[in-house]
Scaffold this motif. Structure first.
Motif, PDB file in Angstrom:
ATOM      1  N   ASP A 196       0.846  -1.276   0.057  1.00  0.00           N
ATOM      2  CA  ASP A 196       0.050  -0.008  -0.088  1.00  0.00           C
ATOM      3  C   ASP A 196       0.997   1.221   0.259  1.00  0.00           C
ATOM      4  OD1 ASP A 196      -1.842   2.006   0.653  1.00  0.00           O
ATOM      5  OD2 ASP A 196      -2.968   1.197   2.038  1.00  0.00           O
ATOM      6  N   PRO A 197       0.690   2.123  -1.060  1.00  0.00           N
ATOM      7  CA  PRO A 197       1.578   3.283  -0.931  1.00  0.00           C
ATOM      8  C   PRO A 197       1.357   4.226  -0.175  1.00  0.00           C
ATOM      9  CG  PRO A 197       0.083   3.239  -2.975  1.00  0.00           C
ATOM     10  CD  PRO A 197      -0.071   1.897  -2.154  1.00  0.00           C
ATOM     11  N   HIS A 198       0.261   4.181   0.562  1.00  0.00           N
ATOM     12  CA  HIS A 198      -0.242   5.155   1.417  1.00  0.00           C
ATOM     13  C   HIS A 198       0.076   4.663   2.924  1.00  0.00           C
ATOM     14  CE1 HIS A 198      -2.395   7.152  -1.829  1.00  0.00           C
ATOM     15  NE2 HIS A 198      -2.783   6.032  -2.107  1.00  0.00           N
TER      16      HIS A 198
ATOM     17  N   MET B  32      -5.714   7.706  -4.060  1.00  0.00           N
ATOM     18  CA  MET B  32      -6.839   7.890  -3.012  1.00  0.00           C
ATOM     19  C   MET B  32      -6.179   6.724  -2.052  1.00  0.00           C
ATOM     20  SD  MET B  32     -10.109   8.013  -5.494  1.00  0.00           S
ATOM     21  CE  MET B  32     -11.158   7.994  -3.970  1.00  0.00           C
ATOM     22  N   SER B  33      -6.209   7.004  -0.845  1.00  0.00           N
ATOM     23  CA  SER B  33      -6.019   5.923   0.016  1.00  0.00           C
ATOM     24  C   SER B  33      -7.172   4.979   0.470  1.00  0.00           C
ATOM     25  CB  SER B  33      -5.822   6.788   1.545  1.00  0.00           C
ATOM     26  OG  SER B  33      -5.640   5.852   2.688  1.00  0.00           O
TER      27      SER B  33
ATOM     28  N   TRP C 175     -12.508  -1.640  -4.491  1.00  0.00           N
ATOM     29  CA  TRP C 175     -13.051  -1.649  -3.025  1.00  0.00           C
ATOM     30  C   TRP C 175     -12.613  -0.406  -2.304  1.00  0.00           C
ATOM     31  CZ3 TRP C 175     -15.520  -6.421  -1.727  1.00  0.00           C
ATOM     32  CH2 TRP C 175     -15.374  -7.400  -2.646  1.00  0.00           C
ATOM     33  N   ASP C 176     -13.459  -0.040  -1.157  1.00  0.00           N
ATOM     34  CA  ASP C 176     -12.988   0.904  -0.252  1.00  0.00           C
ATOM     35  C   ASP C 176     -12.619  -0.060   0.984  1.00  0.00           C
ATOM     36  OD1 ASP C 176     -12.750   2.548   1.819  1.00  0.00           O
ATOM     37  OD2 ASP C 176     -14.352   4.000   0.823  1.00  0.00           O
TER      38      ASP C 176
END
Length: 202
Positions: free
Chosen positions: A78-80, A124-125, A140-141
Motif C-alpha cells: 500500500d503506497p499510503h 486515493m487511500s 473496493w474501499d
C-alpha cells in the motif's frame, strides 16, 4: 551502476522452493529496504542492508494464509501505509501489518474464483482494485469491506473493455491503476455490484 566486467551481486531470499510455489516479489515503495516474498503457503518479510562491499538480507517475519486450504496468489504494498501489504488469498482479500505480521482488513469471498492481481489507487487511500479468474474486476474501499464500490465483468478474449474507465487496461494477471484515473467514476451505488455468490457462466 556496475562497472564493465563486474557481475551484479545477487541475494537469495529463503531456501529452495518447488517449481510453481513462488508467487512473487514485492518491493515496498515507501521503505525500500523492505521486501516481501510470496509463496503459495507463506508471505515472508525481509530487511535488506547494504554495506560497502556486500549486501545481506534478514528474515523479519512470516505469515501463513489465514484459512486452511487457501493459498496466496498475488500481493502489493500500500503506497499510503508503509507497513501494509495487500494480498490476494484464495478468493479473498487480506491486508497484512508488516510490523506484527498479523492480518488487518479481511474480505472473504471477494470473488467467486481465485484472485490473480490487485493494486492500490496511488491517489486515493484505502481504494483497492482486484481481478480474478471469474473475469470480474472489482474496486473496493477497505473502510467499507461489505461490498465492492464497482464490479465489472471483462471478457478474457478482450485486452481492453469500453466498459472500463478511460486509460484502464485489463490483463488476466496484471491489473494496475492508471495515474490519472478519475475518482468520480469509482463510486456508483453499491447496488450496482452483482452478487458474489456464483461465478459467471463462460
Amino acid at each position: 551502476m556496475h562497472g564493465a566486467g563486474v557481475a551484479p551481486e545477487l541475494l537469495q531470499l529463503g531456501g529452495a522452493a518447488p517449481i510453481g510455489d513462488s508467487r512473487g516479489l514485492c518491493w515496498n515503495p515507501v521503505l525500500p529496504e523492505q521486501v516481501a516474498t510470496l509463496r503459495r503457503h507463506s508471505a515472508e518479510l525481509w530487511h535488506l542492508s547494504h554495506g560497502v562491499s556486500t549486501s545481506s538480507a534478514a528474515e523479519a517475519g512470516c505469515a501463513p494464509p489465514p484459512r486452511d486450504g487457501d493459498t496466496f496468489g498475488c500481493g502489493r504494498w500500500d503506497p499510503h501505509h508503509a507497513h501494509s501489504l495487500g494480498l490476494g488469498c484464495g478468493n479473498g482479500i487480506l491486508t497484512l501489518d508488516a510490523r506484527t505480521m498479523r492480518p488487518g482488513v479481511c474480505i472473504e469471498s471477494a470473488h467467486a474464483q481465485p484472485i490473480r492481481s490487485l493494486d492500490f489507487n496511488p491517489n486515493m487511500s484505502n481504494v483497492l482494485l482486484t481481478g480474478a479468474d471469474d473475469y470480474y474486476v472489482r474496486f473496493w474501499d477497505l473502510r467499507k469491506p461489505s461490498g465492492p464500490l464497482l464490479s465489472l465483468r471483462v471478457p478474457l478474449a478482450r485486452a481492453a473493455s469500453s466498459a472500463l474507465p478511460a486509460r484502464f487496461i485489463y490483463a488476466p494477471v496484471s491489473l494496475r491503476f492508471a495515474p490519472l484515473l478519475s475518482a468520480r467514476r469509482l463510486a456508483p451505488p453499491l447496488s450496482a455490484a452483482p452478487p458474489l455468490s456464483a461465478a459467471p457462466r463462460l
